[in-house]
Design an enzyme around this catalytic site. Structure first.
Site, PDB file in Angstrom:
ATOM      1  N   ALA A   7       0.696  -1.262   0.076  1.00 16.16           N
ATOM      2  CA  ALA A   7       0.045   0.154   0.066  1.00 16.16           C
ATOM      3  C   ALA A   7       0.917   1.623  -0.164  1.00 16.16           C
ATOM      4  O   ALA A   7       1.256   1.642   1.009  1.00 16.16           O
ATOM      5  CB  ALA A   7      -0.878  -0.149   1.308  1.00 16.16           C
ATOM      6  N   MET A  33      -4.300   3.376  -2.317  1.00 15.32           N
ATOM      7  CA  MET A  33      -5.633   3.261  -2.105  1.00 15.32           C
ATOM      8  C   MET A  33      -6.300   4.653  -2.053  1.00 15.32           C
ATOM      9  O   MET A  33      -6.233   5.581  -1.398  1.00 15.32           O
ATOM     10  CB  MET A  33      -5.751   2.851  -0.753  1.00 15.32           C
ATOM     11  N   CYS A  99      -9.554   2.361  10.489  1.00 15.47           N
ATOM     12  CA  CYS A  99      -9.073   2.517   9.086  1.00 15.47           C
ATOM     13  C   CYS A  99      -8.138   1.438   8.683  1.00 15.47           C
ATOM     14  O   CYS A  99      -8.252   0.453   7.678  1.00 15.47           O
ATOM     15  CB  CYS A  99      -8.323   3.909   8.441  1.00 15.47           C
ATOM     16  N   GLY A 123       3.882   0.780   5.418  1.00 12.93           N
ATOM     17  CA  GLY A 123       4.919   1.393   6.110  1.00 12.93           C
ATOM     18  C   GLY A 123       4.800   1.552   7.586  1.00 12.93           C
ATOM     19  O   GLY A 123       5.509   2.501   8.215  1.00 12.93           O
ATOM     20  N   CYS A 196      -6.934  10.237   8.763  1.00 16.29           N
ATOM     21  CA  CYS A 196      -6.463   9.115   7.982  1.00 16.29           C
ATOM     22  C   CYS A 196      -7.028   9.144   6.468  1.00 16.29           C
ATOM     23  O   CYS A 196      -8.211   9.099   6.312  1.00 16.29           O
ATOM     24  CB  CYS A 196      -6.870   7.655   8.581  1.00 16.29           C
TER      25      CYS A 196
END
Length: 356
Positions: A7, A33, A99, A123, A196
């Protein structure tokens, strides 16, 4: 060979995660995303186009395929609705934790599997270890200033099994050094702030764009004296000192939010300090308990973290049956706002968490 979908957020941490995995010999691809765009022109910075460009540039530099995955409908349904509904009910939700459970390791993981991938990588500064054959534990990241295990408190064992955290054993300076050595365009990019996937938007500005102001009295706890007017209970949280809307008195003492009277739409405040009524808690009930490994079904001592930046403190857990428990802290905790996440640890190992 394991296939991993990284991601890529457009930041340095996920960029280095992709770089390290590609060097490890795994079959790696990257995806951005697309969860939110600033289509309503909410006040604040929502740099999603810049983030996509940075993510694509890092994938190209790393030499891995790149794609954009549109999860906007799921994000609205699972995160934005949860966020707005919580604030309307007087809670202080945590969209970042949700999230991770619902989007990154929820619908995004489902998408990755549908495309033939075995795992997804992010990450996050957290460490995943196999603690028994086929069973994984989640531990704090090596860099204690950046450790993000708290935000993963509601993951399940099944989700953790398919998660990869390539930078968890590194410090932030080491991550930036790796990015610079690899020539990644995000090497000097500042860390993102705000909600987020929504961007550098103040929570109050975001809430006011979707929830109508509902003014009411600001009342001093203890004597019931009305000292001002608030714009809406959803714009305030327990422990808040700034932006309440009433001045501190002349001797320098500051007001702090200590409660919300939903029935009468009253914001309760008191002078900040150890005697402020409702500000400090030694005990809290948590619900919606989620355990990464085996559930804790008997009373035990452990460590509890009430907020991301707060240190974990010694606590005693008393299971109440099902997914509820009572937690007693070894020392009073300040400003526990209903709707937030309590993360539970055994040393550096994250056991799970719940909502208080």
């Amino acid at each position: 060979m394991e296939r991993i979908l990284v991601a890529l957020s457009g930041g340095v941490d996920s960029s280095v995660a992709a770089h390290l995995l590609a060097r490890s010999g795994a079959q790696v691809e990257a995806a951005y995303m697309k969860n939110w765009i600033n289509e309503e022109e909410i006040i604040g910075d929502c740099p999603w186009m810049e983030d996509i460009d940075d993510a694509r540039a890092c994938a190209e530099k790393t030499g891995i395929p790149f794609r954009i995955v549109n999860l906007m409908t799921d994000y609205r349904e699972r995160i934005v609705r949860y966020l707005l509904d919580g604030y309307q009910r007087g809670l202080t939700p945590n969209p970042d934790v949700m999230c991770n459970r619902e989007i990154k390791f929820g619908v995004f993981l489902d998408y990755a599997r549908s495309q033939g991938f075995d795992a997804v990588a992010t990450g996050h500064y957290a460490i995943r270890r196999e603690i028994a054959p086929g069973c994984f534990g989640l531990f704090e990241g090596t860099d204690k200033n950046k450790d993000q295990s708290y935000f993963l408190a509601l993951l399940s064992q099944e989700q953790l099994g398919a998660a990869r955290f390539p930078v968890g054993h590194l410090t932030k300076p080491e991550v930036r050094a790796i990015a610079a050595d690899a020539g990644l365009p995000t090497a000097k990019k500042k860390d993102s702030q705000g909600i987020c996937f929504i961007g550098n938007v103040r929570m109050q500005d975001f809430l006011r764009a979707y929830i109508t102001d509902a003014p009411g009295p600001i009342v001093r706890a203890g004597d019931g004296c009305e000292i001002g007017t608030h714009r809406g209970l959803h714009l305030h949280t327990i422990g808040q000192r700034k932006g309440i809307g009433v001045p501190s008195n002349t001797d320098g003492r500051a007001y702090v939010v200590v409660g919300k009277d939903l029935e009468h739409n009253r914001l309760m405040v008191a002078f900040d300090g150890p005697d402020a009524p409702g500000l400090w808690s030694t005990k809290v009930r948590i619900n919606n308990l989620s355990w990464i490994g085996d559930p804790v079904v008997e009373a035990r001592d452990l460590l509890a973290r009430v907020r991301y930046r707060d240190p974990a403190v010694e606590a005693h857990l008393e299971p109440q049956g099902g997914t509820s428990a009572e937690v007693t802290f070894s020392e009073p905790q300040r400003g526990l706002a209903s709707g937030q996440i309590l993360a539970l640890y055994d040393g550096e190992q994250l056991l799970g968490g719940g909502i208080y």
